[in-house]
Scaffold this motif. Structure first.
Motif, PDB file in Angstrom:
ATOM      1  N   ARG A 326      66.834  34.728  82.166  1.00 40.66           N
ATOM      2  CA  ARG A 326      66.549  35.842  83.224  1.00 40.66           C
ATOM      3  C   ARG A 326      67.512  34.384  84.293  1.00 40.66           C
ATOM      4  O   ARG A 326      68.052  33.525  83.607  1.00 40.66           O
ATOM      5  CB  ARG A 326      64.936  35.480  83.480  1.00 40.66           C
ATOM      6  N   GLN A 327      68.034  35.776  84.861  1.00 39.64           N
ATOM      7  CA  GLN A 327      68.973  34.277  85.867  1.00 39.64           C
ATOM      8  C   GLN A 327      68.511  34.322  87.082  1.00 39.64           C
ATOM      9  O   GLN A 327      67.861  35.506  87.634  1.00 39.64           O
ATOM     10  CB  GLN A 327      70.802  35.315  86.174  1.00 39.64           C
ATOM     11  N   PHE A 328      68.728  33.648  88.180  1.00 34.94           N
ATOM     12  CA  PHE A 328      67.589  34.084  89.704  1.00 34.94           C
ATOM     13  C   PHE A 328      68.767  33.200  90.260  1.00 34.94           C
ATOM     14  O   PHE A 328      69.193  32.623  90.238  1.00 34.94           O
ATOM     15  CB  PHE A 328      66.387  33.308  89.245  1.00 34.94           C
ATOM     16  N   TYR A 330      67.688  31.239  94.273  1.00 36.06           N
ATOM     17  CA  TYR A 330      66.331  30.905  95.397  1.00 36.06           C
ATOM     18  C   TYR A 330      66.954  29.937  96.139  1.00 36.06           C
ATOM     19  O   TYR A 330      68.139  29.678  96.561  1.00 36.06           O
ATOM     20  CB  TYR A 330      65.443  29.953  94.177  1.00 36.06           C
ATOM     21  N   LYS A 342      62.987  27.856  84.871  1.00 39.94           N
ATOM     22  CA  LYS A 342      63.752  28.380  83.719  1.00 39.94           C
ATOM     23  C   LYS A 342      62.889  28.647  82.552  1.00 39.94           C
ATOM     24  O   LYS A 342      63.023  29.275  81.745  1.00 39.94           O
ATOM     25  CB  LYS A 342      65.266  27.598  83.642  1.00 39.94           C
ATOM     26  N   LEU A 345      60.225  31.306  82.532  1.00 32.83           N
ATOM     27  CA  LEU A 345      61.428  32.533  82.857  1.00 32.83           C
ATOM     28  C   LEU A 345      61.553  33.527  81.464  1.00 32.83           C
ATOM     29  O   LEU A 345      61.730  34.090  80.763  1.00 32.83           O
ATOM     30  CB  LEU A 345      62.544  33.040  83.674  1.00 32.83           C
ATOM     31  N   GLN A 361      64.414  35.299  93.732  1.00 28.33           N
ATOM     32  CA  GLN A 361      65.027  36.334  92.967  1.00 28.33           C
ATOM     33  C   GLN A 361      65.592  36.690  92.119  1.00 28.33           C
ATOM     34  O   GLN A 361      66.331  35.560  91.783  1.00 28.33           O
ATOM     35  CB  GLN A 361      65.230  37.280  94.466  1.00 28.33           C
ATOM     36  N   ILE A 362      65.244  37.530  90.669  1.00 30.60           N
ATOM     37  CA  ILE A 362      65.653  37.074  89.496  1.00 30.60           C
ATOM     38  C   ILE A 362      66.115  38.317  89.275  1.00 30.60           C
ATOM     39  O   ILE A 362      66.763  39.498  89.789  1.00 30.60           O
ATOM     40  CB  ILE A 362      64.094  37.572  88.263  1.00 30.60           C
ATOM     41  N   THR A 365      69.973  41.438  85.145  1.00 33.09           N
ATOM     42  CA  THR A 365      71.390  41.699  83.860  1.00 33.09           C
ATOM     43  C   THR A 365      71.893  42.884  83.336  1.00 33.09           C
ATOM     44  O   THR A 365      72.560  42.366  81.922  1.00 33.09           O
ATOM     45  CB  THR A 365      70.912  39.608  83.106  1.00 33.09           C
TER      46      THR A 365
END
Length: 706
Positions: A326-328, A330, A342, A345, A361-362, A365
């Motif tokens: 997961r990329q996010f 902030y 991390k 997630l 926010q996520i 992808t």
């Protein structure tokens, strides 16, 4: 010895060839030149050998570099390897095994027609003795992966004769002239073999060259391909191992050979002991390459698949990584511990605590993962289209007609035919070298064992001296008796042991060697057979022997001979034919009595019964191979008795017309002619052990009754 290459390096002993003048030129100068040859080949073929090593690594599944693995480990991205290259190569290796066949020698002149079979038997004997099918498969694997390979065809002499050896040489034990461009290395000025050997073993093999071995052990430098594991150039001081080279080079119109190491010659330079078909010196190394680029680099089929293999591995790894991660983004201060966020997630049920009034926010992808999967699918399709296609491999999932499948298989076989043709050319060159060694070194009598059918084994004599006794035993009885009387031969006559001719003299035999194989032959043969069978099913008068000839049945030659009446007849059938001939004589006698109507009626009846017996005899001739001797005799006796009774002959001379008794069957584990001490069997001559006394009414020497 440690391996078979040690034998190859030691086959050319001092004195095997003439090297006049080399002593006067100075041995050290020659060794220095040969060392330069080897180091030149090692240096200028460096890139080609790096590509070959990389291709071998990809076949073995080692498809990620250490740097790439370190990056993936840091990202926690899986290093996936889906080894399509090995699948392709394994299919081609299996395909080659399905195409194996035996060589066939064809005569070049009409007078050598009968002797060509002896050449064929010799080639097959040597191939079986050396397990050449396995050597050929190993060389083919080198052609597919590294791009070149070969074998050494040499002769090992011993007190009982000479053996022709076919020694496989691994690709990383071969070196060659980097200026060579020919696929068969025929334009190479030099080529050779390099091996590593323990010091003690080298002392045993070359006891008079200890100084050269000791001198080599004192030098050390780094190398790569021609290493000993670990890599040292001319020696490994930790285990006292030394590198030994055998170089073949062309100089002054002759092929020379020398076995040496850095410190000096182990076997002095000499003219190659082997000759070609014209009597000139020849190199014993038979090499072949698959493909050659414009810089003379040799490479195989694997090189073209490496980039596609990299894309498949990396896109599959990246897509899986994108799906699992997961990329996010902030705002600063939104989360207190980034690493903890991390880790949360990465969990299926992870939860991240965000500080109030700050954004977190996520990032989606899924589009990136889907794009990688689409590109992975395209790369997989391209890989499947490279080399043998799915239809040729029998793995096409689509539901297609038989004609469509056959067309795709033919297309796939066309694409792999060039490298198969390279292998056939190399195989023919090896067999040609084997035949030249046989013709050069098998000068005395030599017996080889061959199998001419699924059940029969025979011995073939080469350069076999035929004595008068053996010659008489093979002649027709009448001719042999006449010759015995003319020569006045008596039992124990020494002239019976006189050599009258040499059978299968191969010293001057010239043949062409044909390798009948390849997917095109099989496809055409199957297509012709299917067409003939279809025409016969539609009622067209196709001869049965033509259909059998076009089929791929085993032993179809034997079947055709039986259908045409050319096969060997059993003793029972021969007795039946003799009885039929006797009935024919009776018929002729009755024919002479055809003056009145009663005799004519008797003739007609006898003729009908004889025809019935003739038909029964022909039926037995066709069915005898599948019947026991007792069944043949029983049916023949019944037909014979019926024919004799119908003709009215049984009441006249029953004791003379009784059916013959079945000959006793020999035990299955006994041989008609036991082998001699040499391991082969010779037919017993009619004159062996003495000859019978002359008959009372004959003043000459008689032959034993048939």
């Amino acid at each position: 010895m440690a391996n078979g290459l040690d034998t190859v390096l030691a086959t050319a002993k001092p004195g095997d060839g003439s090297a006049a003048g080399y002593e006067s030129k100075g041995g050290s100068d020659v060794i220095a030149k040969l060392c330069r040859y080897f180091e030149e080949a090692e240096d200028q073929t460096y890139q080609a050998r790096k590509v070959a090593e990389r291709s071998r690594d990809y076949y073995d599944g080692d498809q990620w570099t250490p740097e790439e693995l370190a990056v993936l480990k840091k990202r926690k991205q899986p290093a996936l390897t889906i080894n399509y290259i090995k699948r392709k190569v394994e299919f081609l290796r299996g395909y080659e095994r399905r195409q194996r066949s035996d060589p066939k020698a064809y005569p070049r002149t009409p007078q050598h027609t009968d002797m060509a079979d002896a050449a064929t038997d010799s080639l097959r004997f040597v191939a079986d003795q050396n397990d050449f099918d396995e050597i050929r498969s190993q060389v083919y694997e080198n052609l597919l992966i590294e791009g070149f390979g070969g074998a050494d065809v040499v002769v090992e002499e011993h007190p009982s004769g000479a053996d022709v050896l076919i020694q496989y040489v691994p690709w990383d034990r071969l070196f060659y002239d980097p200026a060579s461009r020919a696929p068969d290395f025929s334009d190479a000025k030099y080529k050779g073999i390099v091996i590593w050997m323990d010091k003690e073993e080298a002392y045993d093999l070359f006891p008079d060259r200890r100084d050269a071995i000791e001198s080599t052990l004192s030098s050390v430098s780094l190398s790569d391909t021609y290493d000993d594991r670990p890599r040292f150039q001319w020696c490994d001081n930790r285990r006292s191992r030394v590198r030994i080279v055998q170089c073949h080079w062309y100089e002054g119109g002759e092929w020379m050979v020398c076995t040496y190491t850095k410190g000096g010659a182990l076997i002095d330079p000499q003219v190659s002991p082997y000759v070609d078909e014209y009597g000139r010196s020849a190199c014993s190394l038979i090499l072949r390459s698959a493909y050659i680029d414009r810089d003379n680099n040799r490479y195989g089929d694997v090189l073209d698949m490496i980039s596609l293999q990299d894309e498949i591995n990396k896109r599959r790894s990246k897509a899986l990584h994108l799906i699992n991660m997961r990329q996010f983004w902030y705002e600063r201060g939104a989360i207190d511990d980034v690493n903890k966020a991390k880790a949360e997630l990465a969990k299926p049920d992870g939860a991240v605590e965000v500080n109030p009034q700050l954004q977190f926010q996520i990032l989606p992808t899924n589009d990136m993962a889907a794009g990688n999967m689409q590109m992975l699918q395209q790369a997989t399709i391209e890989m499947q289209a490279t080399g043998p296609n799915a239809a040729l491999a029998g793995k096409d999932p689509r539901d297609q007609s038989g004609r469509a499948i056959q067309a795709q298989q033919q297309g796939g076989s066309i694409e792999i035919e060039p490298i198969m043709d390279n292998l056939r050319q190399w195989t023919r060159d090896v067999y040609q070298a084997v035949w030249l060694r046989v013709r050069q070194f098998w000068t005395g009598e030599k017996w080889v064992r061959v199998t001419d059918s699924d059940k029969n084994m025979k011995w073939v004599g080469l350069n076999h001296p035929v004595t008068l006794k053996e010659e008489l035993s093979t002649m027709p009885r009448e001719e042999a008796e006449q010759l015995v009387q003319q020569m006045g031969l008596q039992p124990g006559d020494p002239r019976l042991e006189m050599v009258v001719r040499t059978e299968n003299d191969i010293s001057g035999l010239d043949v062409d060697i044909i390798i009948e194989e390849g997917p095109d032959v099989v496809t055409i043969q199957a297509e012709q057979f299917a067409q003939l069978a279809d025409l016969a099913a539609k009622g067209l008068p196709i001869p049965p022997d033509a259909i059998i000839e076009a089929s791929s049945l085993r032993n179809k030659d034997v079947i055709l001979k039986e259908m045409r009446g050319e096969g060997e007849k059993s003793p029972q059938v021969q007795q039946l034919e003799a009885q039929l001939q006797e009935l024919g004589q009776k018929y002729n006698e009755l024919q002479q009595k055809a003056d009145d109507n009663s005799a004519k009626n008797e003739i007609d009846m006898f003729k009908a019964q004889t025809g019935q017996y003739d038909a029964e005899t022909k039926r037995l001739t066709a069915t005898a191979p599948g019947m026991s001797p007792e069944q043949v005799i029983q049916l023949a006796t019944q037909a014979f008795m019926e024919a004799m009774q119908g003709a009215g002959l049984m009441g006249q001379q029953p004791q003379q017309m009784a059916p013959p008794e079945a000959p006793p069957m020999p035990p299955q584990d006994m041989q008609p002619n036991p082998p001699t001490e040499a391991g082969f069997s010779i037919p017993e001559a009619d004159f062996a052990g003495g000859m019978p006394a002359p008959a009372a009414a004959d003043s000459g020497v008689g032959l034993p009754p048939g």
